[in-house]
Design an enzyme around this catalytic site. Structure first.
Site, PDB file in Angstrom:
ATOM      1  CD  GLU A   1     -16.003  34.922 -16.717  1.00 24.98           C
ATOM      2  OE1 GLU A   1     -17.145  34.441 -16.735  1.00 24.98           O
ATOM      3  OE2 GLU A   1     -15.479  35.496 -17.702  1.00 24.98           O
TER       4      GLU A   1
ATOM      5  CD  GLU B   1     -15.418  39.255 -15.200  1.00 24.67           C
ATOM      6  OE1 GLU B   1     -15.949  38.136 -15.224  1.00 24.67           O
ATOM      7  OE2 GLU B   1     -15.860  40.250 -15.813  1.00 24.67           O
TER       8      GLU B   1
ATOM      9  CD1 TRP C   1     -13.861  42.136 -18.052  1.00 24.54           C
ATOM     10  CD2 TRP C   1     -14.104  43.748 -19.580  1.00 24.54           C
ATOM     11  NE1 TRP C   1     -14.360  41.564 -19.202  1.00 24.54           N
ATOM     12  CE2 TRP C   1     -14.522  42.530 -20.151  1.00 24.54           C
ATOM     13  CE3 TRP C   1     -14.168  44.922 -20.346  1.00 24.54           C
ATOM     14  CZ2 TRP C   1     -14.990  42.441 -21.471  1.00 24.54           C
ATOM     15  CZ3 TRP C   1     -14.637  44.830 -21.655  1.00 24.54           C
ATOM     16  CH2 TRP C   1     -15.040  43.608 -22.199  1.00 24.54           C
ATOM     17  NE  ARG C   2      -5.479  40.689 -21.140  1.00 26.29           N
ATOM     18  CZ  ARG C   2      -5.655  39.493 -21.712  1.00 26.29           C
ATOM     19  NH1 ARG C   2      -6.353  38.550 -21.069  1.00 26.29           N
ATOM     20  NH2 ARG C   2      -5.153  39.235 -22.893  1.00 26.29           N
TER      21      ARG C   2
ATOM     22  CD  GLN D   1     -22.365  33.148 -14.790  1.00 20.88           C
ATOM     23  OE1 GLN D   1     -21.384  33.792 -14.397  1.00 20.88           O
ATOM     24  NE2 GLN D   1     -22.430  32.646 -16.011  1.00 20.88           N
TER      25      GLN D   1
END
Length: 712
Positions: free
Chosen positions: A610, A588, A551-552, A321
């Site tokens: 995200e 994210e 990152w979560r 991506q």
């Protein structure tokens, strides 16, 4: 694992057994006690000569509490347990009891050459036998005596280091070209078999190849780092492959291939193409591929990072991506989806965003490469610390040695499993650097870096877990600290921050020698239901971020470890310092504004984001009167900021009616500029109304990107 050997001392500087697993044998010529082979009503124990047998061979495995758990090498063996209300009592030995449970946990202490696993309770008694055979064993008080001592040495793959080689602990495997290729392959295959699917496990490995040529297939699984020990990548050649596949996650889905790395190697790939099918937190550094490099495995993929690497052939991005490549050299590049960024890359395609979505910047304005472990011409281990450079492009190593300083290993405290936060802080206070070997380290106090130019280098995705809601690491507002190769994993008690660089209000100028963070990753949830309000706070000026994934977790080892009220985390990154530069910033799923940039003069080269998947409803996710929170916010008072190649995606899986007013938010001022932005609604799960502020279209159905070339 460790096995008995006189003279080997596996106790870390920490004072507890350094090995993740080990075995030991008694240190004296004493007889053994064991139950009779024939079952009888009294199950009496008898002494017998046992020196040199497996009778005294025991395994020791570290527990989270800092104990060792003892077990005999064979399940059929049992050990006596003796208790007495009177510690001085001496009487008949007991019948046998199984060697299991808390009764066989030992507190480990150390002397010059032996480990003393002492009883957990002062009242525990020891059996003994008379010097002459045939007598009935007696018991006596033994707490704290040498009667409970064992020597420890490695078994099962790790051996004591040869003279001149430092002890890098049980999870570092060093290969030499003189070793049989089949033996090397067997060891590689065994490690990969355990790590291929081990996404949230505690095992960690660093695989080190000394200079020379090898014919091997190196398949790289979770929490595995493959490193060449030469001064340049070409000093170590792998004829075969150093690769990552996605076979474990059908259909060849690489979107969860995290936490691994390859560094400082050259590869002659079989068939002409190597594969590095990864997503986040999987750096590819100082690599030379004499052929092509494929970045996917046919299924989805969401990476990724290349730096200081030379690919003689073509890099094919496939389904990726997004991707960032920095200061490298490619024979060519093929492929694009949403956001491909090239900074200082020779052979990069021209910047044509969004058709195709290539963002190309000719030079990196200021950068320092990541420190790395190597051996010198005498075979001595050292850590090379690359110099700060400006206006860079291409690789550092293609025309001789890169600029920098090589530090002897003696200037490092080698952190091995079992070491404590106090041990690390003591070493830091004494002026040592830290080399943190593979393992998971629970911290009961914050690691505090105070000295300018300190190096903290992790191997094998070394992991720091702050217990009790503390901050894992703080760095004072000093020059030139280098933090590299670490995963900071939030504990179950919420931390206000996981890492802080510079004290609040820091205002010193560090432009000549900034602090830098390389391959530093943060995780909130996944292995446990971790919690942290903010992962990283940068207060110092001039800091360089060189590849970070914050990152979560959106998935976990157990469903209870993730959820809106489980792994709570507001913000990934807060930047308060001025002139901070980041390359490869991945943040994210945080529950409020994910990046908050308060300092002036900031620069970001590539941002991937995200939004949180698990927003329960719109009312739960409002920033004042605005729907949702921004992925990347430049604060209203900032007057200068610039960013290139930014992507933000939504997948509001719990409630697809949720919307975010915009992905990016910034003041409207001439010196705050954004280049090449993209938003996407994945599988039509939710909406991003605008790209930045009130500019950019709403995300349409069909997982189609919305692009904005510049703002304002």
């Amino acid at each position: 694992m460790l096995v008995a050997s006189a003279g080997y001392h596996p106790m870390a500087q920490a004072g507890v057994a350094s090995g993740r697993a080990g075995s030991g044998s008694g240190t004296h010529d004493e007889p053994c006690v064991d139950s009779l082979a024939v079952e009888g009503a009294d199950k009496l124990v008898r002494p017998y000569t046992c020196r040199g047998t497996n009778a005294h061979s025991r395994d020791f495995r570290l527990t989270r509490e800092g104990d060792t758990r003892q077990a005999t090498r064979f399940d059929s063996l049992r050990a006596p347990k003796v208790t007495s209300s009177s510690p001085g009592h001496r009487g008949s030995a007991p019948s046998q009891l199984p060697l299991s449970g808390l009764d066989q946990r030992q507190r480990a202490s150390s002397t010059a050459s032996v480990a003393f696993p002492s009883p957990r309770h002062d009242g525990e008694m020891c059996p003994d036998a008379p010097i002459t055979q045939g007598g009935r064993p007696q018991q006596y008080a033994c707490h704290g005596t040498a009667a409970r001592s064992f020597t420890l040495t490695p078994v099962g793959g790790t051996t004591p280091p040869p003279p001149g080689q430092p002890d890098l602990g049980p999870n570092v495997v060093v290969f030499d070209p003189s070793m049989p290729g089949a033996s090397i392959q067997s060891r590689l295959d065994g490690i990969f078999a355990g790590q291929e699917k081990n996404q949230f496990g505690s095992q960690r490995y660093a695989l080190l190849f000394k200079p020379g040529t090898y014919s091997n297939d190196v398949n790289v699984g979770f929490y595995t780092q493959v490193l060449g020990l030469g001064s340049t990548p070409d000093a170590v050649t792998i004829n075969g492959a150093v690769h990552v596949e996605a076979d474990w996650f059908p259909p060849h889905n690489a979107t969860q291939n995290f936490w691994r790395g390859a560094e400082n190697l050259s590869v002659n790939p079989v068939g002409g193409t190597d594969r590095w099918a990864v997503s986040q937190a999987s750096p590819y550094r100082r690599m030379h591929v004499r052929g092509d490099l494929q970045l996917d495995d046919g299924g989805w993929s969401s990476g990724g990072w290349i730096a200081d690497s030379k690919i003689d052939g073509q890099v094919r991005s496939g389904s990726q991506q997004q991707w960032i490549s920095r200061d490298s050299q490619f024979g060519g590049w093929s492929g694009s989806n949403w956001n491909m960024v090239f900074v200082g890359v020779h052979g990069a395609p021209a910047g044509t965003f969004p058709n195709p979505p290539y963002t190309t910047v000719d030079q990196a304005p200021v950068v320092r490469e990541k420190p790395y472990l190597h051996v010198d011409e005498s075979g001595d281990y050292r850590v090379f610390v690359p110099a700060l450079r400006t206006n860079t492009s291409g690789v550092t190593w293609d025309h001789g040695d890169a600029p920098g300083t090589s530090l002897p290993i003696e200037r490092f405290f080698i952190v091995k499993p079992g070491a404590t936060a106090a041990d690390m802080n003591t070493a830091l206070a004494a002026g040592k650097n830290l080399l943190i070997t593979p393992g998971v380290y629970h911290l009961d106090q914050t690691l505090h870096v105070t000295r300018p130019d300190t190096v903290v280098l992790g191997l094998g995705i070394a992991t720091l877990v702050p217990d009790g809601g503390i901050t894992a690491m703080t760095v004072d507002d000093v020059d030139g600290v280098k933090i590299a190769g670490l995963l900071l994993d939030a504990g179950t008690t919420s931390s206000a921050t996981l890492m802080q660089v510079g004290t609040p209000g820091s205002d010193a100028d560090h432009s000549a020698n900034p602090t830098s963070l390389h391959d530093v990753f943060f995780r909130v949830g996944g292995a446990v239901a971790g919690k942290a309000r903010t992962s990283l706070v940068v207060n110092s000026n001039d800091v360089i971020g060189d590849h970070m994934w914050i990152w979560r977790a959106d998935h976990a080892a157990d469903d209870s470890f993730v959820g809106w009220d489980a792994n709570t985390a507001d913000t990934g990154l807060v930047v308060n310092g001025d002139d901070v530069t980041t390359y490869g910033l991945f943040v994210e799923h945080f529950q409020r504004t994910q990046v908050v940039w308060n300092g002036n003069g900031g620069r970001t080269y590539f941002f991937q984001n995200e939004m949180p998947y698990d927003v329960p409803d719109q009312a739960s996710w409002m920033d004042g009167t605005a729907e949702g929170y921004s992925a990347y916010q430049v604060a209203p008072g900032v007057t200068s900021h610039e960013a290139w190649g930014l992507g933000s995606y939504c997948f509001f899986d719990i409630n697809p009616s949720v919307a975010s007013a915009h992905a990016f938010e910034a003041p409207v001022t001439p010196h705050v500029r954004f280049h090449d932005m993209v938003t996407v609604s994945l599988n039509d799960r939710g909406t991003i109304t605008h790209v930045i502020n009130d500019s950019g279209e709403t995300t349409p159905p069909g997982t189609k990107p919305v692009n904005l070339v510049r703002y304002p």
